[in-house]
Design an enzyme around this catalytic site. Structure first.
Site, PDB file in Angstrom:
ATOM      1  N   ASN A   1      -5.537   7.051  -6.278  1.00 61.65           N
ATOM      2  CA  ASN A   1      -6.435   8.469  -5.854  1.00 61.65           C
ATOM      3  C   ASN A   1      -5.483   9.633  -6.290  1.00 61.65           C
ATOM      4  O   ASN A   1      -5.625  10.633  -5.429  1.00 61.65           O
ATOM      5  CB  ASN A   1      -6.827   8.419  -4.591  1.00 61.65           C
ATOM      6  CG  ASN A   1      -5.531   8.001  -3.176  1.00 61.65           C
ATOM      7  OD1 ASN A   1      -4.635   7.711  -3.887  1.00 61.65           O
ATOM      8  ND2 ASN A   1      -6.005   8.903  -2.170  1.00 61.65           N
TER       9      ASN A   1
ATOM     10  N   HIS B   1       0.858  -1.172  -0.018  1.00 64.30           N
ATOM     11  CA  HIS B   1      -0.047   0.105   0.175  1.00 64.30           C
ATOM     12  C   HIS B   1       0.924   1.330   0.038  1.00 64.30           C
ATOM     13  O   HIS B   1       1.457   1.433   0.939  1.00 64.30           O
ATOM     14  CB  HIS B   1      -0.976   0.172   1.110  1.00 64.30           C
ATOM     15  CG  HIS B   1      -1.954   1.127   1.283  1.00 64.30           C
ATOM     16  ND1 HIS B   1      -3.244   0.909   1.595  1.00 64.30           N
ATOM     17  CD2 HIS B   1      -1.741   2.375   0.754  1.00 64.30           C
ATOM     18  CE1 HIS B   1      -3.790   2.081   1.480  1.00 64.30           C
ATOM     19  NE2 HIS B   1      -2.930   2.912   0.750  1.00 64.30           N
TER      20      HIS B   1
ATOM     21  N   ALA C   1      -4.265  15.110   5.398  1.00 69.10           N
ATOM     22  CA  ALA C   1      -3.929  13.669   6.063  1.00 69.10           C
ATOM     23  C   ALA C   1      -3.045  12.620   5.255  1.00 69.10           C
ATOM     24  O   ALA C   1      -3.074  12.748   4.191  1.00 69.10           O
ATOM     25  CB  ALA C   1      -5.413  12.960   6.258  1.00 69.10           C
TER      26      ALA C   1
ATOM     27  N   HIS D   1       1.321   5.665  -1.702  1.00 70.86           N
ATOM     28  CA  HIS D   1       0.713   6.591  -2.453  1.00 70.86           C
ATOM     29  C   HIS D   1       2.094   7.149  -2.990  1.00 70.86           C
ATOM     30  O   HIS D   1       2.861   7.769  -2.346  1.00 70.86           O
ATOM     31  CB  HIS D   1      -0.156   7.673  -1.733  1.00 70.86           C
ATOM     32  CG  HIS D   1      -1.107   7.153  -1.092  1.00 70.86           C
ATOM     33  ND1 HIS D   1      -2.474   6.823  -1.714  1.00 70.86           N
ATOM     34  CD2 HIS D   1      -1.518   6.374   0.261  1.00 70.86           C
ATOM     35  CE1 HIS D   1      -3.265   6.848  -0.924  1.00 70.86           C
ATOM     36  NE2 HIS D   1      -2.710   6.226   0.166  1.00 70.86           N
ATOM     37  N   LEU D   2       2.186   7.227  -4.356  1.00 73.44           N
ATOM     38  CA  LEU D   2       3.502   7.626  -5.036  1.00 73.44           C
ATOM     39  C   LEU D   2       3.272   8.981  -5.697  1.00 73.44           C
ATOM     40  O   LEU D   2       4.149   9.736  -6.336  1.00 73.44           O
ATOM     41  CB  LEU D   2       3.999   6.705  -5.971  1.00 73.44           C
ATOM     42  CG  LEU D   2       4.473   5.418  -5.520  1.00 73.44           C
ATOM     43  CD1 LEU D   2       4.977   4.502  -6.793  1.00 73.44           C
ATOM     44  CD2 LEU D   2       5.627   5.478  -4.518  1.00 73.44           C
ATOM     45  N   ARG D   3       2.053   9.518  -5.684  1.00 68.35           N
ATOM     46  CA  ARG D   3       1.775  10.988  -6.072  1.00 68.35           C
ATOM     47  C   ARG D   3       2.061  10.954  -7.744  1.00 68.35           C
ATOM     48  O   ARG D   3       2.138   9.685  -8.261  1.00 68.35           O
ATOM     49  CB  ARG D   3       2.385  11.952  -5.413  1.00 68.35           C
ATOM     50  CG  ARG D   3       2.161  11.974  -4.029  1.00 68.35           C
ATOM     51  CD  ARG D   3       0.679  12.111  -3.491  1.00 68.35           C
ATOM     52  NE  ARG D   3       0.523  12.149  -2.003  1.00 68.35           N
ATOM     53  CZ  ARG D   3      -0.420  11.514  -1.484  1.00 68.35           C
ATOM     54  NH1 ARG D   3      -1.458  10.760  -1.821  1.00 68.35           N
ATOM     55  NH2 ARG D   3      -0.476  11.820  -0.266  1.00 68.35           N
TER      56      ARG D   3
ATOM     57  N   HIS E   1       3.050  14.690   1.914  1.00 68.05           N
ATOM     58  CA  HIS E   1       2.304  15.797   1.493  1.00 68.05           C
ATOM     59  C   HIS E   1       3.418  17.007   1.816  1.00 68.05           C
ATOM     60  O   HIS E   1       4.386  16.710   2.871  1.00 68.05           O
ATOM     61  CB  HIS E   1       1.145  16.377   2.362  1.00 68.05           C
ATOM     62  CG  HIS E   1       0.018  15.312   2.112  1.00 68.05           C
ATOM     63  ND1 HIS E   1      -0.794  15.614   1.005  1.00 68.05           N
ATOM     64  CD2 HIS E   1      -0.569  14.375   3.026  1.00 68.05           C
ATOM     65  CE1 HIS E   1      -1.664  14.658   1.021  1.00 68.05           C
ATOM     66  NE2 HIS E   1      -1.615  13.890   2.084  1.00 68.05           N
TER      67      HIS E   1
ATOM     68  N   LEU F   1      -5.249   9.211   7.835  1.00 63.62           N
ATOM     69  CA  LEU F   1      -6.568   8.594   7.820  1.00 63.62           C
ATOM     70  C   LEU F   1      -6.518   7.302   7.480  1.00 63.62           C
ATOM     71  O   LEU F   1      -5.922   6.658   6.422  1.00 63.62           O
ATOM     72  CB  LEU F   1      -7.493   9.394   6.846  1.00 63.62           C
ATOM     73  CG  LEU F   1      -8.136  10.594   7.288  1.00 63.62           C
ATOM     74  CD1 LEU F   1      -8.831  11.544   6.437  1.00 63.62           C
ATOM     75  CD2 LEU F   1      -8.998  10.456   8.728  1.00 63.62           C
TER      76      LEU F   1
ATOM     77  N   ASP G   1       1.084   2.748   3.742  1.00 61.28           N
ATOM     78  CA  ASP G   1       0.205   3.775   3.190  1.00 61.28           C
ATOM     79  C   ASP G   1       1.029   5.124   3.423  1.00 61.28           C
ATOM     80  O   ASP G   1       0.523   6.060   3.653  1.00 61.28           O
ATOM     81  CB  ASP G   1      -0.951   3.779   4.155  1.00 61.28           C
ATOM     82  CG  ASP G   1      -1.986   4.667   3.845  1.00 61.28           C
ATOM     83  OD1 ASP G   1      -2.100   5.252   2.606  1.00 61.28           O
ATOM     84  OD2 ASP G   1      -2.742   5.142   4.816  1.00 61.28           O
TER      85      ASP G   1
END
EC number: 3.5.2.3
Length: 346
Positions: free
Chosen positions: A42, A14, A264, A16-18, A252, A220, A248
């Site tokens: 996302n 899981h 978040a 998030h690599l943007r 940011h 989150l 996860d």
């Protein structure tokens, strides 16, 4: 006392690599440690079709350091109007390996998510038929439900019924944060698994609120009471085969976290393995770390384990206060702390 630990190279189930500049700044941290990673869809706009997911995969591959053997495992973003044949085609062609369910407005980038799970039952039935995993952000979003209760209510209201309706659907209950979730996964059948983040093993909700508001501890689902953290540590280090590593990691920019309405997400990729292995060391479970990090995930996803190894050693490593990720300043998890393990050979 164990001074070094050699394990098969882990995978991160899981991340998030943007995209664009931030992607180029953060993906090397994941690629350095992990052979593969499940990449969340996302973005803005979200990755809702085969073409979009394939194009994003190409951008990730182009952003990797030269010589990297890292493989991004892509996912499809489910909406109320997701096309069944698009799902089946993308899975059959190997463009994506799973689909992600975000309840609408549950977290960052979920505005286009599913408003009622019954709207996508035909899609989920097809996924059950073809053996395609469903990855779930398991929280309700009703305004009257307390944010600390949203995961437990999701289990009671949505997940229990879904599992009863589709017992063969392969489900990953992602980034679980509660004792209720741990108990649910342990008591479920072989089609249900879970990931656990490093932050939910290390911090409880006090980390966000005691001594001032701590935005870099905000993610989150939010961290919960101490009893939930302890339940997660017990499950993660127990040797249970259907729980595995999923950071996860959610980068940011520093100024977007330190704001009146901060984002978040916790950027834990730079020291992910060091963070996880610290927990297993503290729990006297170093002998179970390889299963959690390197074996359980591939078994559930029906993929081969990695053949190469990674070596961790007991030695201090200082986590910087801020990391420059290709021009974006991001605060990492454990910022300013000294961890007791480091990667010796990757």
């Amino acid at each position: 006392m164990t001074e070094t630990l050699t394990i098969r190279r882990p995978d991160d189930w899981h991340v998030h690599l943007r995209d664009r500049d931030v992607l180029r700044g953060v993906v090397p941290y994941t690629a350095r440690q992990f052979a593969r990673a499940i990449v969340m869809p996302n973005l803005s706009p979200p990755m809702t079709d085969v073409a979009g997911v394939a194009a994003y995969r190409d951008r990730i591959l182009a952003a990797l350091p030269q010589g990297s053997a890292f493989t991004p495992l892509m996912t499809l973003y489910l909406t109320d109007s997701t096309d069944i044949e698009e799902v089946a085609r993308g899975f059959a062609e190997g463009v994506f390996v799973a689909a992600k369910l975000y309840p609408a407005h549950a977290t960052t980038g979920s505005a286009h998510g599913v408003t009622d799970i019954r709207n996508i039952y035909p899609v989920l039935e097809k996924m059950q038929e073809i053996g395609m995993p469903l990855l779930i952000h398991g929280e309700v979003t009703d305004s009257h439900v307390d944010i600390f209760d949203r995961e437990a209510v999701f289990i009671e209201r949505t997940l229990t019924r879904l599992v009863a309706d589709m017992p063969a659907l392969r489900i990953v209950f992602e980034h679980i944060t509660t004792e209720e979730a741990a108990q649910f996964v342990e008591g479920a059948g072989d089609s249900i698994a879970a990931t656990i983040t490093p932050q939910h093993l290390h911090i409880n909700r006090n980390a966000m609120l005691v001594g001032g508001i701590r935005p870099h501890a905000f993610c989150l689902p939010v961290a919960k009471r101490e009893k939930h953290r302890l339940a997660l540590r017990k499950l993660a280090t127990s040797g249970f085969s259907r729980v595995f590593l999923g950071t996860d990691t959610a980068p940011h920019a520093k100024h977007l976290k330190e704001a009146a309405c901060g984002c978040a997400g916790i950027f834990n990729a730079p020291f992910a393995l060091e963070s996880y292995v610290t927990v297993f060391d503290e729990e006297g479970a170093l002998d179970r770390f390889e299963a959690f990090a390197s074996l359980n995930g591939p078994a559930f996803y029906r993929m081969p384990v990695n053949e190469d190894r990674i070596v961790l050693e007991r030695a201090p490593i200082e986590v910087p206060e801020v990391i420059d990720c290709n021009g974006t300043a991001i605060v990492p998890f454990h910022a300013g702390e000294t961890l007791g393990w480091r990667i010796a050979a990757a």
